[in-house]
Enzyme design. Structure first.
Site, mmCIF file in Angstrom:
data_model
loop_
_atom_site.group_PDB
_atom_site.id
_atom_site.type_symbol
_atom_site.label_atom_id
_atom_site.label_comp_id
_atom_site.label_asym_id
_atom_site.label_seq_id
_atom_site.Cartn_x
_atom_site.Cartn_y
_atom_site.Cartn_z
ATOM 1 N N ARG A 181 0.835 -1.198 0.000
ATOM 2 C CA ARG A 181 0.000 0.000 0.000
ATOM 3 C C ARG A 181 0.871 1.250 0.000
ATOM 4 O O ARG A 181 0.556 2.226 -0.675
ATOM 5 C CB ARG A 181 -0.933 -0.008 1.214
ATOM 6 N N CYS A 239 -1.842 5.982 8.929
ATOM 7 C CA CYS A 239 -2.161 4.708 8.275
ATOM 8 C C CYS A 239 -3.250 4.979 7.250
ATOM 9 O O CYS A 239 -3.229 6.014 6.591
ATOM 10 C CB CYS A 239 -2.586 3.672 9.311
#
Length: 285
Positions: A181, A239
């Site tokens: 990611r 995050c």
């Protein structure tokens, strides 16, 4: 009850404190899954005696929107939820989740941000409690309403501007998502892939052992130093939506960096403004 500045409590230590019966801590069950369903069914199937279920999505975070998928809660509403759960001003709270520590870390962070102390996270969560043979129940308690007053600012927070500045001007901003990611190769949740330019990838999974328990302070310190953290370096974490990053902030606290900041909006907020830059690839960018 528990001594020292360590934000983590082991199951045996908690069990002994509860058995002693002298001002036992308020127990909050915050079991949660990304994308649902809520952990209420797990709670009803069995929980620590006296524990009250608190919904991470609905009570400890604000509604999703321009502030991200798990933005900061509105203080007045948070205060109502915490009082309903029996949280009292100045009295200890222990939070636990399903074992990975993510939801418990965000609950710990939210309580600390709201000005409440002391707060601990049960290391290893509900599975650790079961593994030590401690009792569980399906009885739902009716807690005496608490009197906690939410006074935000107990822990540092980054907004998007501050997060970008920290990453690009001598600070250290940890992107705690998976490497795929971070590099922008895969994005299963958000519509844009990549990372904040200047952020350093350090997946929060490296902070725990095979059982999901947080490593000791020395091990965590070594990991953070290897990732580039120095005593005089301002540090923060983000995050996807501010839940997983709270776990890294918890690990930083255990390692002695109680000044670590959380970018609560995280990537899900960053990408709501197309003018904000996006980096891809292995390097911070």
């Amino acid at each position: 009850m528990f001594v020292g500045d360590d934000p983590i409590v082991e199951a045996g230590t908690l069990a002994a404190a509860l058995a002693a019966g002298r001002e036992p801590p308020t127990l909050l069950d915050v079991r949660w899954r990304l994308g649902g369903p809520p952990g209420l069914a797990d709670y009803r199937a069995g929980h620590l005696p006296g524990a009250v279920f608190v919904d991470l999505d609905a009570e400890l975070c604000g509604p999703p929107g321009s502030g991200g998928r798990h933005p900061l809660p509105e203080p007045a509403g948070l205060q109502v939820a915490l009082r309903a759960a029996g949280v009292r001003a100045g009295y200890p709270v222990v939070v636990y989740d399903g074992g990975d520590g993510l939801a418990a870390a965000r609950a710990w962070w939210t309580l600390r941000w709201a000005g409440h102390r002391p707060v601990w996270v049960l290391d290893g969560g509900y599975p650790a409690w079961l593994a030590t043979g401690q009792p569980v129940t399906t009885e739902v308690p009716a807690p005496v309403p608490g009197d906690v007053t939410v006074c935000v600012g107990g822990l540092p927070v980054l907004d998007a501007t501050a997060a970008g500045r920290l990453a690009g001007r001598g600070g250290l901003l940890f992107d705690v998502r998976t490497p795929e990611r971070y590099r922008g190769e895969a994005e299963p949740v958000d519509p844009v892939a990549g990372h904040i330019p200047g952020a350093v990838n350090l997946p929060t999974g490296v902070h725990v052992d095979e059982a999901g328990r947080l490593h000791d302070a020395a091990t965590l310190t070594d990991r953070f130093v290897t990732a580039g953290l120095r005593p005089d370096t301002p540090v923060g974490a983000y995050c996807g939506s501010g839940v997983t990053a709270a776990h890294t902030v918890l690990a930083l606290h255990r390692a002695g960096r109680t000044d670590a900041a959380l970018y609560a909006g995280s990537w899900s907020e960053w990408i709501t403004d197309p003018q904000r830059p996006v980096a891809t690839g292995e390097a911070p960018g």
